[in-house]
Design an enzyme around this catalytic site. Structure first.
Site, short mmCIF file in Angstrom:
data_model
loop_
_atom_site.label_atom_id
_atom_site.label_comp_id
_atom_site.label_asym_id
_atom_site.label_seq_id
_atom_site.Cartn_x
_atom_site.Cartn_y
_atom_site.Cartn_z
N SER A 46 0.84 -1.20 0.00
CA SER A 46 0.00 0.00 0.00
C SER A 46 0.87 1.25 0.00
O SER A 46 0.35 2.36 -0.16
CB SER A 46 -0.95 0.01 1.21
OG SER A 46 -0.23 -0.21 2.41
N GLU A 189 -8.71 -9.62 4.16
CA GLU A 189 -9.10 -8.26 3.77
C GLU A 189 -10.50 -8.23 3.19
O GLU A 189 -10.82 -9.00 2.26
CB GLU A 189 -8.08 -7.69 2.76
CG GLU A 189 -8.46 -6.27 2.32
CD GLU A 189 -7.35 -5.53 1.59
OE1 GLU A 189 -6.21 -6.02 1.54
OE2 GLU A 189 -7.65 -4.44 1.06
#
Ligand code: KIV
Length: 279
Positions: A46, A189
């Protein structure tokens, strides 16, 4: 003091203590995250969108990920540092996957690596098995796997069983295979809460959720969301500070001070010239 180890995490897990993980991509933030007492720091891919300004995680290179991991490693004393393997830095061949994972451990100072796994993900499961056999601890990552965003078609919640959402059964089976291959923990996730719960019940290793509900063994969030440094907010996250405002105010104050001659003052200069009256 040595860093959090796998046995430390397993002890907490066995005692029913929720595990904590946050991302970090550079030394100053990693230092604060570490001091805050998290168990694990994920140097996430990320970083692509949250640190390096790319559109998403896909452009992040291995070199960039290694550089971020090394910066975090230099700053962290206590937390376990997990290096996140970028898109296509694993999976192209077993040999290349092992070599690249090794760079996180040998060169960049990671204590473990993380890699995303598609539902059933045979290739990745084989890599996890090889890495763990060689002594490289692995965190799995299933559910919404952003490196497959072009296939999934968007940030869809997983576990619902549709064109854009794997079935809960597929994710449970993938989690079991990851555990069997040697992963010591699995990130879940963006799954339905029920799917997160079922996966957690199906495996005997800690599950760490991000948008996977309340019935998992720990939580992970992206640090820029937590600190209020992102441009967007997400349902699965929680903002604990507003650094965008704090930094913006600080920069405006600095600009005003310089323009108005308030900075630097006599305290900030060397062998200050005595100002004449009225100057
Ligand atoms: O890269 C990352 O930050 C991640 C988390 C969302 C788990 O993979």
């Amino acid at each position: 003091m040595s860093r959090v180890s796998i046995p430390d995490l397993i002890k907490k897990y066995n005692e029913g203590e929720s595990l904590t993980m946050l991302t970090a991509y550079d030394a100053p933030i990693a230092r604060q995250v570490d001091r805050g007492g998290v168990d694990m720091i994920l140097v996430g891919d990320s970083a692509g969108d949250n640190h390096l300004g790319y559109e998403d995680t896909l452009p992040l290179t291995l070199e960039e990920a290694l550089s971020n991991t090394a910066a975090v490693d230099r700053a962290v004393e206590d937390a376990m540092v997990v290096g996140d393997m970028p898109f296509l830095s694993y999976g192209t061949s077993l040999e290349e996957s092992v070599e690249n994972a090794g760079q996180f451990m040998k060169g960049a100072g990671a204590d473990a690596v993380k890699l995303e796994t598609a539902p059933y993900g045979e290739t990745t499961i084989e890599i996890v098995s090889r890495l763990t056999e060689l002594g490289i601890p692995v965190v799995g990552h299933i559910g919404l796997t952003p490196q497959r965003m072009n296939q999934i078609g968007g940030g869809y919640v997983q576990g619902r069983g549709s064109d854009t959402s794997a079935t809960a059964e597929a994710l449970i089976e993938t989690a079991k295979r990851l555990e069997e291959a040697g992963a010591f923990s699995i990130i879940l996730e963006a799954t339905t809460e029920e799917t997160g719960k079922q996966i957690t019940e199906a495996v005997d290793i800690p599950t760490i959720g991000i948008g996977a509900g309340r019935y998992v063994d720990g939580q992970v969030l992206v640090i820029t969301d937590v600190l209020g440094l992102s441009e967007e907010s997400y349902q699965l996250s929680k903002q604990y500070a507003d650094l965008n405002s704090i930094i913006g105010d600080a920069v405006e104050s600095y600009v005003d001070d310089v323009r108005e001659g308030e900075f630097p003052s006599a305290e900030n200069v060397f062998d200050a010239i005595e100002k004449e009256n009225n100057q």
